[in-house]
Design a protein around this motif. Structure first.
Motif, PDB file in Angstrom:
ATOM      1  N   ARG A 206      31.957 -11.794 -29.553  1.00 23.27           N
ATOM      2  CA  ARG A 206      30.638 -11.244 -29.216  1.00 23.27           C
ATOM      3  C   ARG A 206      29.581 -12.342 -29.208  1.00 23.27           C
ATOM      4  NH1 ARG A 206      27.534  -7.475 -26.628  1.00 23.27           N
ATOM      5  NH2 ARG A 206      25.514  -7.274 -27.672  1.00 23.27           N
ATOM      6  N   ALA A 207      29.624 -13.250 -30.171  1.00 19.14           N
ATOM      7  CA  ALA A 207      28.664 -14.352 -30.205  1.00 19.14           C
ATOM      8  C   ALA A 207      28.778 -15.207 -28.955  1.00 19.14           C
ATOM      9  CB  ALA A 207      28.887 -15.198 -31.453  1.00 19.14           C
ATOM     10  N   ARG A 208      29.996 -15.391 -28.462  1.00 17.82           N
ATOM     11  CA  ARG A 208      30.189 -16.140 -27.214  1.00 17.82           C
ATOM     12  C   ARG A 208      29.537 -15.403 -26.052  1.00 17.82           C
ATOM     13  NH1 ARG A 208      36.186 -16.501 -25.018  1.00 17.82           N
ATOM     14  NH2 ARG A 208      35.722 -14.288 -24.772  1.00 17.82           N
ATOM     15  N   THR A 209      29.709 -14.093 -25.994  1.00 18.46           N
ATOM     16  CA  THR A 209      29.081 -13.300 -24.933  1.00 18.46           C
ATOM     17  C   THR A 209      27.568 -13.433 -24.987  1.00 18.46           C
ATOM     18  OG1 THR A 209      30.898 -11.697 -24.958  1.00 18.46           O
ATOM     19  CG2 THR A 209      28.798 -10.968 -24.028  1.00 18.46           C
ATOM     20  N   VAL A 210      27.010 -13.339 -26.188  1.00 15.98           N
ATOM     21  CA  VAL A 210      25.564 -13.446 -26.371  1.00 15.98           C
ATOM     22  C   VAL A 210      25.082 -14.822 -25.950  1.00 15.98           C
ATOM     23  CG1 VAL A 210      23.728 -13.502 -28.097  1.00 15.98           C
ATOM     24  CG2 VAL A 210      25.457 -11.693 -28.169  1.00 15.98           C
ATOM     25  N   MET A 211      25.789 -15.861 -26.381  1.00 13.58           N
ATOM     26  CA  MET A 211      25.369 -17.222 -26.072  1.00 13.58           C
ATOM     27  C   MET A 211      25.389 -17.496 -24.563  1.00 13.58           C
ATOM     28  SD  MET A 211      27.109 -20.858 -26.905  1.00 13.58           S
ATOM     29  CE  MET A 211      28.059 -20.616 -25.418  1.00 13.58           C
ATOM     30  N   GLU A 272      23.835 -14.492 -35.367  1.00 13.40           N
ATOM     31  CA  GLU A 272      22.702 -13.841 -36.029  1.00 13.40           C
ATOM     32  C   GLU A 272      22.230 -12.617 -35.231  1.00 13.40           C
ATOM     33  OE1 GLU A 272      21.421 -14.421 -38.871  1.00 13.40           O
ATOM     34  OE2 GLU A 272      22.399 -16.301 -39.393  1.00 13.40           O
ATOM     35  N   PRO A 273      21.898 -11.528 -35.917  1.00 11.34           N
ATOM     36  CA  PRO A 273      21.475 -10.292 -35.239  1.00 11.34           C
ATOM     37  C   PRO A 273      20.303 -10.441 -34.274  1.00 11.34           C
ATOM     38  CG  PRO A 273      21.970  -9.848 -37.539  1.00 11.34           C
ATOM     39  CD  PRO A 273      22.029 -11.338 -37.382  1.00 11.34           C
ATOM     40  N   PRO A 274      19.260 -11.250 -34.565  1.00 15.00           N
ATOM     41  CA  PRO A 274      18.141 -11.320 -33.604  1.00 15.00           C
ATOM     42  C   PRO A 274      18.557 -11.783 -32.218  1.00 15.00           C
ATOM     43  CG  PRO A 274      17.481 -12.236 -35.724  1.00 15.00           C
ATOM     44  CD  PRO A 274      18.952 -12.015 -35.800  1.00 15.00           C
ATOM     45  N   PHE A 275      19.520 -12.685 -32.133  1.00 15.80           N
ATOM     46  CA  PHE A 275      19.962 -13.164 -30.826  1.00 15.80           C
ATOM     47  C   PHE A 275      20.769 -12.091 -30.106  1.00 15.80           C
ATOM     48  CE2 PHE A 275      19.107 -16.942 -33.290  1.00 15.80           C
ATOM     49  CZ  PHE A 275      18.415 -17.735 -32.400  1.00 15.80           C
ATOM     50  N   ASP A 276      21.585 -11.367 -30.856  1.00 14.22           N
ATOM     51  CA  ASP A 276      22.336 -10.260 -30.267  1.00 14.22           C
ATOM     52  C   ASP A 276      21.381  -9.203 -29.727  1.00 14.22           C
ATOM     53  OD1 ASP A 276      23.863  -7.623 -30.242  1.00 14.22           O
ATOM     54  OD2 ASP A 276      25.484  -9.005 -30.772  1.00 14.22           O
ATOM     55  N   LYS A 277      20.343  -8.888 -30.495  1.00 19.42           N
ATOM     56  CA  LYS A 277      19.385  -7.865 -30.070  1.00 19.42           C
ATOM     57  C   LYS A 277      18.609  -8.326 -28.839  1.00 19.42           C
ATOM     58  CE  LYS A 277      16.988  -4.091 -30.239  1.00 19.42           C
ATOM     59  NZ  LYS A 277      17.594  -2.824 -29.766  1.00 19.42           N
TER      60      LYS A 277
END
Length: 335
Positions: A206-211, A272-277
């Protein structure tokens, strides 16, 4: 050959693209993991995922050798080391942060170009003051002081608050007149290695998707300064980023073409949640108005969009006598 698993064949192919003599395999694993997260072109074969245990080992290996982690370890070592240790921490952190220069605000760059003026080169924030934030990781916020930390948070651009805004809130907490600040959270989130070690497989993916998603949105925001046609959909995406006051933060943590080491650090931050949001907010906005490359009144769509951009750049080049590469040009502003 018919008996060979296609996944094995594609895995061998992707390793061949990223491995070379003398290169650590862990860097190739990170490039493989990054490539597997990219959108698949029509007709192309999807890139299989590498083993997540290998990805985690590679991430930890890179992060343990990163400048960020070395600063965290130095901050921790300063605890109980007296004034000499604190002085060494401030000196080392200052040398690292002094070299960072953020991008000028794209809106200011665009306005200057359109007005035929010199574009701003330096970012508005002074990241050298972030040395206080590094010190707080090891020494604690109480030791560093609310005034110094107010400068650090304002330099980072967090929530668009000014130095005075931060000073008032942190000062009130310090005096017991406001909600207390849990500095332990700061110390925990600064430890990128620990975050990766604690993250599950789904969290890393998920972090990769967000990034990758934020990289695209950040790129569009930056290109506004290079006279990208400003459609309503693009303006709405920039507005969402501005509402969160996240451009300075994205400018600090997102790379357009990251090296494996930059990829590792950005991915850890995007846990970190803020980046996901923020990613979710921008994806929702994109779904609401997906015509980012369609100029109102131009039925040629992306083709007309591209032609308009090229024409604008050519006209700007002529207006500046072909001196786009001189000091104070757009290219230098985004260096």
């Amino acid at each position: 050959m018919d008996a060979v698993d296609p996944v094995v064949v594609e895995s061998a192919a992707v390793l061949g693209r990223h491995l070379r003599q003398g290169r650590d395999r862990r860097l190739a694993v990170l490039e493989w993991f990054a490539e597997a997260g990219m959108p698949v072109r029509p007709g192309a074969v999807p890139v299989p995922e590498p083993a997540i245990c290998a990805v985690r080992r590679a991430l930890v290996w890179v992060l343990e050798r990163s400048v960020s982690q070395r600063l965290v370890e130095l901050a921790r070592s300063a605890v109980g080391a007296g004034e000499e240790g604190q002085d060494a921490l401030y000196a080392a952190a200052g040398r690292v942060l002094r070299a960072y220069r953020g991008a000028a605000n794209p809106a200011l760059v665009r306005a200057a170009l359109e007005a035929g003026e010199d574009v701003p080169v330096d970012a508005e924030g002074d990241f050298r003051s972030m040395v206080h934030l590094v010190a707080a990781v090891g020494l604690g916020g109480q030791e560093v002081g609310s005034d110094a930390l107010a400068e650090a948070f304002a330099a980072f651009g967090m929530f668009g608050l000014t130095v005075d805004d931060w000073a008032q809130m942190l000062g009130a907490a310090e005096r017991g007149e406001g909600p207390p600040v849990d500095w332990g959270q700061l110390q925990q989130h600064a430890d990128l290695v620990g975050q990766v070690q604690r993250a599950g497989e789904e969290e890393l993916v998920r972090a990769r998707t967000v990034m990758i998603g934020l990289r695209g949105f950040y790129g569009l925001y930056m290109l506004h300064g290079l006279l990208l046609p400003d459609t309503p959909a693009l303006a709405a995406l920039r507005q969402r980023i501005d509402e969160w006051s996240m451009f300075p933060v994205l400018d600090h943590v997102i790379s357009i073409n990251p090296s494996p080491r930059q990829f590792a650090e950005s991915l850890a931050v995007c846990l970190e949640p803020p980046f996901d949001k923020l990613y979710e907010v921008l994806m929702e906005q994109l779904a609401t108005n997906p015509d980012i490359f369609s100029i109102p009144g131009d039925d040629t769509g992306p083709v007309g969009f591209g032609e308009t951009w090229i024409r604008t750049l050519r006209e700007q080049t002529k207006a500046t006598s072909g001196e786009f590469g001189q000091a104070g040009t757009a290219g230098e502003a985004f260096a």
